[in-house]
Design an enzyme around this catalytic site. Structure first.
Site: not given
Ligand code: SAH
Length: 519
Positions: A54, A76, A191
């Site tokens: 990703d 994406k 998100m």
């Molecule tokens: N599987 C991922 C989440 C994917 S959904 C997990 O477990 O973290 C994508 C969302 O994750 C983003 O919109 C945001 O809300 C969050 N996210 C991912 N990386 C982040 C980061 N470094 N800091 C803050 N939020 C993050």
């Protein structure tokens, strides 16, 4: 840094048809800090035949992939669909059915808003074996890096992970906002930045306390992490004012106020400073790791690459005659490593040096020798050739064979001084240094650096050739010692900081002192 090295190529179809299917590993890459990747994730990345990844994976996450691994970007960017989910799932199964192993690398944890569940189901349907490797999820990691414990004995006995992707005003929403408003614990929304104003409104309308502490953490665990703390009612305005955007998590709950005392990231001495490390990649990790530990945003721009030259007749002859040298001089840790490698290849060990006086140019080189069981007899006070020449004054070299084992292109100060004193000097090259071409992204980041560190004259030359003369005009230049500094000045640049101890630790100390002084 998740740019694809190669683009998708479905060459797997039919490969090894009939073979046992490869395993698909659904791997969480963590929230962004490369240090938060699990040992299992690193191990699988290093061995996979194919990696489907990703956008939100840590910088450098794929650096240790096999050179022949197929790297396929399936993420994406907002607003653009690189590959449909169904297509990704099909491709993953197809490669595995061709007999190859696949790492499906996702940000955070694969089963937390990562569609990992759906992917696993597709694999079950296709009869492909799979494993799940959990990752550190953003909701926990970004909070922790912001100094917010998601649970706390006094403040929160429960925590809920919620998607804020959906517009809360949408008819038939899958989310029960009134239930969340009543939830007795911390709410962590993924998100949700875009919908934040409506989310806060819905929660408050449904009874959540408008004065409850709340926070938003953008790019959590990345060097440029930003946090905004407010209340449920004021968070939307505070986030808009700070201009926070995705990826970010939102927190609602009393624990958010704990940040006032527990914020730690911002207090690290090099927080917010971008530092360029120009050492060859193989040696850079120690310095880069130490800088990161102090909070620096490290850009690794290896200016040079080292190529061993130990398979030469010259080296073979030197090794076979090693026992005859009265003095052996080593001028870098690389030299030591390669000398011992060359010795091992010809069946020798440290005892081949038993008759020789051994000199190391500095503490790093002496340390490398110690690892191989040799304690250097001479280590000059300053890690430069002139200082080594000075220290060796008391060693009788007249008419005696002396070895200087080093890089192919190096200054001749040491061999010349020893020859002048009547020594029979053999200079043997164990490796060559080459210019390493840096990626465009790293170069761009380097231009905005606060510090550029140079650990040898060759890194200075190679770096300026790579990046051009007008790089990072605002950056302070940190040099490991006088020889490196002289090269910096020759190129018309100024040395802002010079280490007193001429090794990476000394350089780090000097940089830290400078940053502390300026802050
Ligand atoms: N599987 C991922 C989440 C994917 S959904 C997990 O477990 O973290 C994508 C969302 O994750 C983003 O919109 C945001 O809300 C969050 N996210 C991912 N990386 C982040 C980061 N470094 N800091 C803050 N939020 C993050």
């Amino acid at each position: 840094m998740s740019a694809p090295r190669r683009t998708a190529k479905v060459s797997a179809v039919g490969d090894g048809a009939g073979a046992r299917p490869g395993v698909v590993y659904l791997v969480g890459a963590g929230p962004g800090d490369p240090g938060l990747m699990t040992a299992r994730a690193l191990e699988l990345i290093a061995t996979a035949d194919a990696i489907l990844h990703d956008r939100l994976i840590p910088p450098g996450a794929l650096d240790d992939a096999r050179p022949d691994a197929e790297l396929i970007y399936v993420g994406k960017a907002p607003g653009d669909v690189a590959m449909e989910q169904a297509e990704t799932e099909r491709l993953m199964a197809e490669i595995a059915l061709g007999g190859r192993s696949v790492v499906r690398l996702k940000g955070g944890d694969p089963f937390v808003f990562g569609r990992g569940g759906e992917e696993a189901e597709t694999l079950v349907d296709a009869g492909v074996p799979f494993e799940v490797v959990p990752g550190v999820t953003a909701g926990i990691a970004a909070s922790a890096y912001a100094g917010i414990p998601v649970t706390h004995r006094e403040d929160a006995s429960a925590v809920a992970f919620v998607t804020g992707h959906e517009d809360p005003d949408k008819e038939g929403s899958a989310i029960d906002w009134p239930a969340l408003a009543r939830f007795p614990g911390t709410l962590v929304l993924y998100m949700g930045v875009r919908n934040l104003p409506r989310i806060a409104e819905r929660l408050i309308d449904a009874g959540r306390d408008p004065d409850e502490p709340a926070a938003a953490v953008e790019r959590g665990t990345h060097p440029d992490q930003r946090t905004v703390a407010a209340t449920a009612a004021t968070l939307p305005a505070a986030v808009a004012e700070a201009g926070l955007g995705a990826p970010a998590i939102l927190l609602f709950g009393p624990v958010a106020a704990r940040r006032e005392r527990l914020a730690w990231l911002e207090h690290r001495p090099l927080h917010g400073r971008r530092v360029v490390v120009t050492r060859a990649r193989a040696q850079a990790s120690g310095l880069a790791g130490a800088l990161r530990g102090l909070g620096a945003d490290v850009v690794e721009l290896p200016a040079i690459r080292i190529e061993p030259r130990i398979d030469t007749p010259e080296v073979a002859a030197m090794i076979d005659g090693l026992h005859a040298y009265a003095l052996v001089c080593l001028t870098s840790p690389n030299g030591v490593e390669l000398l011992f490698e060359a010795m091992a290849e010809r069946g020798f060990d440290a005892r081949a040096l038993a008759n020789a006086t051994v000199a190391a140019i500095g503490p790093g080189t002496a340390r490398a020798l110690r690892v191989h069981g040799v304690i250097a007899d001479f280590v000059p006070p300053r890690s430069i050739a002139e200082s080594l020449v000075e220290s060796l004054r008391e060693v009788e070299v007249q008419g005696r064979p002396v070895l200087v084992a080093r890089a192919a292109e190096a200054r001749d100060v040491l061999p010349e001084a020893l020859t002048e004193r009547g020594a029979l000097v053999d200079v043997v090259a164990l490796y060559e240094t080459f210019r390493e071409d840096a990626g465009a992204e790293a170069i761009e980041r380097a231009r905005e650096a606060d510090y550029i560190t140079f650990t040898s004259a060759s890194t200075v030359r190679h770096f300026t050739e790579t990046v051009g003369p007008d790089f990072a005009s605002g950056a302070r230049i940190v040099s490991i010692g006088p020889v490196t500094s002289a090269t910096v000045r020759e190129l018309g640049l100024e040395v802002d900081v010079e280490a007193t101890e001429h090794d990476p630790d000394g350089l780090l100390e000097a940089l830290l002192a400078d940053a502390t002084r300026l802050s």
